[in-house]
Design a protein around this motif. Structure first.
Motif, short mmCIF file in Angstrom:
data_model
loop_
_atom_site.label_atom_id
_atom_site.label_comp_id
_atom_site.label_asym_id
_atom_site.label_seq_id
_atom_site.Cartn_x
_atom_site.Cartn_y
_atom_site.Cartn_z
N SER A 97 0.86 -1.35 0.17
CA SER A 97 0.04 -0.08 0.04
C SER A 97 0.94 1.07 0.01
O SER A 97 0.70 2.45 -0.73
N LEU A 98 1.94 1.19 0.67
CA LEU A 98 2.72 2.37 0.98
C LEU A 98 3.43 2.75 -0.59
O LEU A 98 3.60 3.64 -1.03
N LEU A 99 4.01 1.68 -1.16
CA LEU A 99 4.57 1.53 -2.45
C LEU A 99 3.40 2.47 -3.46
O LEU A 99 3.81 3.24 -4.45
N ALA A 100 2.27 1.63 -3.30
CA ALA A 100 1.39 2.15 -4.53
C ALA A 100 0.83 3.69 -4.27
O ALA A 100 0.69 4.50 -5.09
N ALA A 101 0.90 4.11 -2.79
CA ALA A 101 0.46 5.39 -2.64
C ALA A 101 1.56 6.39 -3.21
O ALA A 101 1.29 7.39 -3.66
N VAL A 102 3.03 5.99 -2.76
CA VAL A 102 4.14 6.97 -3.10
C VAL A 102 4.28 6.92 -4.60
O VAL A 102 4.34 8.00 -5.25
N PHE A 103 3.82 5.76 -5.43
CA PHE A 103 4.08 5.86 -6.79
C PHE A 103 2.99 6.46 -7.48
O PHE A 103 3.25 6.97 -8.51
N ALA A 111 11.84 0.37 -2.14
CA ALA A 111 11.60 1.11 -3.24
C ALA A 111 10.62 2.62 -2.84
O ALA A 111 10.98 3.50 -3.60
N ALA A 112 9.67 2.44 -2.01
CA ALA A 112 9.02 3.77 -1.63
C ALA A 112 9.93 4.89 -1.20
O ALA A 112 9.88 5.86 -1.52
N ILE A 113 10.56 4.43 -0.30
CA ILE A 113 11.73 5.53 0.26
C ILE A 113 12.51 6.00 -0.84
O ILE A 113 12.61 7.29 -0.83
N ALA A 114 12.92 5.27 -1.43
CA ALA A 114 13.97 5.57 -2.73
C ALA A 114 13.29 6.37 -3.61
O ALA A 114 13.63 7.65 -4.22
N TRP A 115 11.86 6.19 -3.97
CA TRP A 115 11.11 6.80 -4.98
C TRP A 115 10.72 8.19 -4.52
O TRP A 115 10.91 9.26 -5.04
N PHE A 116 10.47 8.05 -3.00
CA PHE A 116 9.91 9.48 -2.26
C PHE A 116 11.05 10.53 -2.14
O PHE A 116 10.73 11.62 -2.47
N THR A 117 12.38 9.83 -2.12
CA THR A 117 13.13 10.90 -1.81
C THR A 117 13.56 11.52 -2.94
O THR A 117 14.15 12.92 -3.02
N ARG A 118 13.24 11.09 -4.18
CA ARG A 118 13.60 11.94 -5.28
C ARG A 118 12.50 12.64 -5.79
O ARG A 118 12.38 13.28 -6.93
N GLN A 119 11.27 12.29 -5.20
CA GLN A 119 9.78 12.97 -5.69
C GLN A 119 9.83 14.50 -5.71
O GLN A 119 10.19 14.96 -4.80
N ASP A 120 9.20 14.81 -6.82
CA ASP A 120 8.97 16.18 -6.94
C ASP A 120 7.66 16.50 -5.94
O ASP A 120 6.53 16.37 -6.51
N LEU A 121 7.72 17.14 -5.06
CA LEU A 121 6.58 17.23 -4.16
C LEU A 121 5.76 18.51 -4.36
O LEU A 121 4.72 18.73 -3.65
N SER A 122 6.22 19.18 -5.49
CA SER A 122 5.43 20.54 -5.77
C SER A 122 4.15 19.94 -6.39
O SER A 122 3.19 20.85 -6.76
#
Lengths: 306, 285
Positions: free
Chosen positions: B182-188, B272-283
């Motif tokens: 669920s976490l990975l799906a949410a972040v992705f 994977a979720a943390i790695a993706w989130f770390t580089r995610q454009d949060l704007s």
């Protein structure tokens, strides 16, 4: 004068679009700094980079002497980017409590901040029923309650009524003057910016078009406004340096030549009721730096071309 | 810093009473009510039909609550608990995308810590749901014993305690496995609905794969079977913990394969979720 923000050749591209195009800017510590520009000029992109929300494509950026996005630096920054949003099931007080906990702040003085932004009566109401103006106020409280060294506000008075705007302006001014906080704000309300900011930067197409003290930028367009009769004689003395402004004349002369001009007019028999220097407003400076608004025909042409 | 993230996320989650109710309390109390109502119904019907309870229910033997509790611990990763915990997980993991609130908190901590804070709170929520379910299923056991007039015993030996502890931990890992998907799906996807439904779809797909496994020639001792079906790995470990005849039929080395499967299905989505989130454009929320 130390800088809180230093950018060198800062670039951010989205595909083929260059949101920031080699921006070099130094924002001094202390006071209120305005960032102006038309939509798409790069203001929000700069703020997002400063807050670590996005990464630049190129160039250097330092915030409070550290790299943008450094967690230690981020905790010293308060920010509100565009209209803030909050979990709708929380009350205003709960929102501030939640953010204070996220910050690790034990003494956030939540009630004092709710009072300072005029939300005491709405403190226990869920934010899902808040107006845009109330959300703005809550966003400002959220940005300020952790006592940051630097505050970044994007359109802080958007959606507010005139008394709210006045209160917000006073709050921002007191933060800069009394609490020593450096405030960077972006706004399209140029009159507000002129009233509250000490310095401004004008962006256009991702580049810095103009930068300096508000008084210096507006002084470049300073005019001597003369209420006097007969107007025709004044126009004759000034020639193309004069423009009519209602019943008065605006004389485009340097401040140093003012006394000599007044003497010359009196010698010519002109009866002067009032003479005072008027600065150009920020809007004229802004328009001069970012280009005139497009005519409807130009807009139609652009639409057909695009 | 992690403590700040957990404290703030816990505070926020507790304000969302709807999510807490559905995630923690709904399934255990519905299960309790259905269990008691079902016991009453069976007893009434049985008495009406034959004047006696059906074989198995009419036993006069004592009900060992120690054994029952251990069995309940093994049943905590049930579909009801999993499905309704996903409501809390979706709210917690995707809420900041849904309400555009990442930019409020992303400046207050590092991104990996923010994500680990959410996982920490989800662990607390999962534990709460499991403990409430354990409590209500134990109440249901006692209620059924009373309804069917069975005497109670409570054998607490090292074996029962060990079984209970191991089964509880195993169920917890199984629950967290779904919550990591669920976490990975949410972040992705940045979507609340995806965080809710993708783990369910994965679970259903794994169920059907398990049903088709014999036809596909996949046995429990195959690496591919254990790695593709963490549900099989969970069942394998549960059988090994309970022991007995069924456990003795399992091939050697299957425990390691099952443990690796559970670890991979938990840690890979988290990483994977943390790695993706770390580089995610949060704007772009």
């Amino acid at each position: 004068m130390t800088a809180v923000i230093e950018t060198t050749g800062l670039t951010k591209t989205y595909g083929a679009v260059r949101a920031l195009d080699g921006l070099s800017l130094s924002i001094p510590r202390g006071g209120i700094y305005g960032v102006l520009g038309p939509n798409g000029a790069g203001k929000s992109t700069l703020f997002r980079i400063l807050l670590g929300l996005i990464r630049p494509t190129g160039g250097e950026v330092r915030v409070l002497g550290q790299h943008a996005g450094d967690p230690a630096v981020m905790r010293r920054i308060g920010s509100m980017i565009e209209t803030p949003r909050f979990p709708p099931y929380m009350t205003a007080r709960q929102v501030l409590q939640w953010l204070a906990l996220a910050h690790g702040s034990k003494d956030a003085a939540i009630d004092a901040w709710l009072d300072r932004v005029g939300l005491t009566e709405a403190a226990n109401r869920r934010v899902r029923g808040f107006s845009v103006g109330m959300l703005q106020r809550l966003g400002v409280a959220a940005a300020l309650m952790t006592k940051p060294d630097l505050v970044i506000l994007d359109e802080p008075t958007s959606g507010m009524d005139p008394p709210g705007i006045q209160e917000m302006r006073a709050l921002i001014r007191s933060l800069a003057d009394d609490d020593g906080v450096t405030i960077i704000l972006a706004s399209h309300q140029l009159l507000e910016v002129q009233r509250v900011c000490d310095r401004v930067a004008i962006f256009n197409r991702g580049k810095l078009a103009a930068e300096g003290k508000v008084s210096e930028l507006t002084a470049a367009g300073e005019r001597l406004r003369l209420s006097a009769t007969p107007l025709a004689r004044i126009m004759g003395v000034l020639g193309d340096k004069a423009t009519l402004d209602g019943d008065a004349v605006l004389a485009a002369v340097p401040r140093a030549e003012g006394p000599a001009l007044l003497r010359a007019l009196i010698e010519q028999g002109v009866d002067i009721d009032e003479a005072r220097w008027v600065g150009a407003d920020l809007e004229s400076v802004f328009m001069a730096e970012t280009g005139p608004a497009r005519t409807p025909a130009q807009v139609r042409e652009a639409l057909h071309a695009g | 810093m992690l403590a700040d993230a957990i404290r703030s996320e816990t505070y926020r989650l507790l304000q969302n009473r709807t999510a807490v109710f559905w995630s923690v309390f709904f399934v255990p109390f519905i299960a309790l009510a259905l269990s008691i109502a079902g016991a009453f119904l069976i007893k009434t019907k049985a008495e009406q039909l034959a004047g006696e309870l059906p074989p198995g229910l009419a036993t006069s033997g004592p009900l060992d609550l120690g054994v029952a509790f251990a069995n309940n611990a093994g049943g905590l990763a049930n579909p009801g608990i999993l499905a309704f915990l996903l409501i809390g997980a979706a709210t917690l993991y995707a809420g900041d995308y849904r309400w555009e609130t990442w930019r409020l908190i992303s400046a207050r901590n590092t991104r990996p810590v923010l994500m680990l804070g959410k996982v920490g709170v989800m662990k607390i929520l999962a534990l709460a749901a499991m403990l409430v379910f354990l409590l209500t299923s134990s109440i249901a056991d006692i209620a059924r014993g009373l309804i069917f007039d069975r005497p109670f015993t409570f054998s607490v030996g090292i074996s029962q305690a060990a079984d209970f502890g191991l089964l509880f931990v195993l169920s917890f890992v199984r629950v967290m496995q779904f919550l990591m998907i669920s976490l990975l799906a949410a972040v992705f996807t940045r979507s609340l609905l995806a965080a809710l439904f993708i783990p369910l779809v994965v679970g259903v797909a794994q169920f059907f794969l398990g049903e088709a496994a014999p036809a596909l020639g996949l046995g429990p001792d195959d690496w591919s079977a254990q790695l593709l079906m963490p549900g099989l790995a969970f069942d394998t470990l549960k059988t090994l913990i309970k022991g007995g005849m069924e456990a003795s039929t399992l091939p050697d080395g299957v425990m390691i394969k099952a443990l690796v499967s559970l670890a991979l299905w938990t840690l890979v989505p988290l990483g994977a979720a943390i790695a993706w989130f770390t580089r995610q454009d949060l704007s772009k929320e």
